[in-house]
Scaffold this motif. Structure first.
Motif, PDB file in Angstrom:
ATOM      1  N   ASN A  12       0.770  -1.186  -0.165  1.00  0.00           N
ATOM      2  CA  ASN A  12       0.023  -0.034   0.025  1.00  0.00           C
ATOM      3  C   ASN A  12       0.790   1.213   0.106  1.00  0.00           C
ATOM      4  O   ASN A  12       0.417   2.277  -0.416  1.00  0.00           O
ATOM      5  CB  ASN A  12      -0.969   0.081   1.081  1.00  0.00           C
ATOM      6  CG  ASN A  12      -1.992  -1.022   1.088  1.00  0.00           C
ATOM      7  OD1 ASN A  12      -2.383  -1.437   0.268  1.00  0.00           O
ATOM      8  ND2 ASN A  12      -2.500  -1.559   2.392  1.00  0.00           N
ATOM      9  N   ASP A  13       2.065   1.217   0.429  1.00  0.00           N
ATOM     10  CA  ASP A  13       2.981   2.388   0.389  1.00  0.00           C
ATOM     11  C   ASP A  13       3.372   2.835  -0.622  1.00  0.00           C
ATOM     12  O   ASP A  13       3.627   3.855  -1.180  1.00  0.00           O
ATOM     13  CB  ASP A  13       3.959   2.388   1.827  1.00  0.00           C
ATOM     14  CG  ASP A  13       3.194   2.141   2.988  1.00  0.00           C
ATOM     15  OD1 ASP A  13       2.221   2.948   3.348  1.00  0.00           O
ATOM     16  OD2 ASP A  13       3.745   1.628   4.126  1.00  0.00           O
ATOM     17  N   HIS A  46      -9.666  -7.874  -6.279  1.00  0.00           N
ATOM     18  CA  HIS A  46      -9.400  -7.640  -4.751  1.00  0.00           C
ATOM     19  C   HIS A  46      -9.753  -8.697  -4.064  1.00  0.00           C
ATOM     20  O   HIS A  46     -10.969  -8.740  -3.981  1.00  0.00           O
ATOM     21  CB  HIS A  46      -9.540  -6.192  -4.396  1.00  0.00           C
ATOM     22  CG  HIS A  46      -9.160  -6.071  -2.908  1.00  0.00           C
ATOM     23  ND1 HIS A  46      -9.748  -5.158  -2.216  1.00  0.00           N
ATOM     24  CD2 HIS A  46      -7.910  -6.287  -2.554  1.00  0.00           C
ATOM     25  CE1 HIS A  46      -9.035  -5.041  -1.016  1.00  0.00           C
ATOM     26  NE2 HIS A  46      -8.212  -5.636  -1.088  1.00  0.00           N
ATOM     27  N   TYR A 112      -0.810  -4.315   3.227  1.00  0.00           N
ATOM     28  CA  TYR A 112      -0.964  -4.845   1.712  1.00  0.00           C
ATOM     29  C   TYR A 112      -2.191  -5.233   1.174  1.00  0.00           C
ATOM     30  O   TYR A 112      -3.166  -5.269   2.159  1.00  0.00           O
ATOM     31  CB  TYR A 112      -0.349  -6.460   1.782  1.00  0.00           C
ATOM     32  CG  TYR A 112       1.201  -6.217   2.188  1.00  0.00           C
ATOM     33  CD1 TYR A 112       2.203  -5.895   1.185  1.00  0.00           C
ATOM     34  CD2 TYR A 112       1.588  -6.729   3.499  1.00  0.00           C
ATOM     35  CE1 TYR A 112       3.496  -6.117   1.353  1.00  0.00           C
ATOM     36  CE2 TYR A 112       2.804  -6.709   3.586  1.00  0.00           C
ATOM     37  CZ  TYR A 112       3.890  -6.335   2.596  1.00  0.00           C
ATOM     38  OH  TYR A 112       5.324  -6.245   3.008  1.00  0.00           O
ATOM     39  N   LYS A 113      -2.448  -5.399  -0.216  1.00  0.00           N
ATOM     40  CA  LYS A 113      -3.943  -5.665  -0.766  1.00  0.00           C
ATOM     41  C   LYS A 113      -3.518  -6.918  -1.373  1.00  0.00           C
ATOM     42  O   LYS A 113      -2.361  -7.078  -1.956  1.00  0.00           O
ATOM     43  CB  LYS A 113      -4.280  -4.610  -1.589  1.00  0.00           C
ATOM     44  CG  LYS A 113      -4.703  -3.473  -1.154  1.00  0.00           C
ATOM     45  CD  LYS A 113      -5.406  -2.531  -2.214  1.00  0.00           C
ATOM     46  CE  LYS A 113      -5.864  -1.265  -1.409  1.00  0.00           C
ATOM     47  NZ  LYS A 113      -5.800  -0.170  -2.504  1.00  0.00           N
TER      48      LYS A 113
END
Length: 120
Positions: A12-13, A46, A112-113
């Motif tokens: 995600n970062d 997702h 995280y995804k």
């Protein structure tokens, strides 16, 4: 050519994509996503907690009651999708995926995804 499927982690970062798991011609798993989520080719979805849990329960139940395979995660026909038998190969995919989805339950969703992606 054939059916290739991945579980992918996206940081995600940083946006970095990390291959979490790979499946080759596990048509039953592809069928789950096409039937329930209308995934396209190539496609990506997702994986939220409810999907991960549903799949883990199905996979684990098949491990302990193989006769339910055709009801819980049936073979799915498609171009270059491999075998449609509930044989040793099918059950090796089930075992690998059960382990992968068990561990996926503990992924830090803030960092995280997790995605399912496929292409054929």
């Amino acid at each position: 050519m054939g059916l290739d499927m991945y579980l992918l982690l996206e940081d995600n970062d940083t946006g970095e994509i990390i291959e979490y798991s790979y499946y080759r011609k596990f048509n039953a798993l592809q069928g789950y996503f096409e039937t329930n989520y209308n995934i396209a080719n190539p496609g990506k979805i997702h994986l939220k907690e409810d999907i991960i849990n549903d799949l883990y329960i199905r996979l684990n139940e098949i491990r302990y009651a193989p006769e339910k395979a055709n009801l819980l995660l049936p073979s799915y026909p498609g171009p270059f999708f491999g075998t449609y038998e509930y044989d040793r190969l099918y059950h090796s995919y089930i075992n690998q995926a059960a382990s992968d989805f068990y561990h996926a339950k503990f992924i830090d969703n803030k960092k995280y995804k997790l995605y399912f992606a496929s292409d054929w």
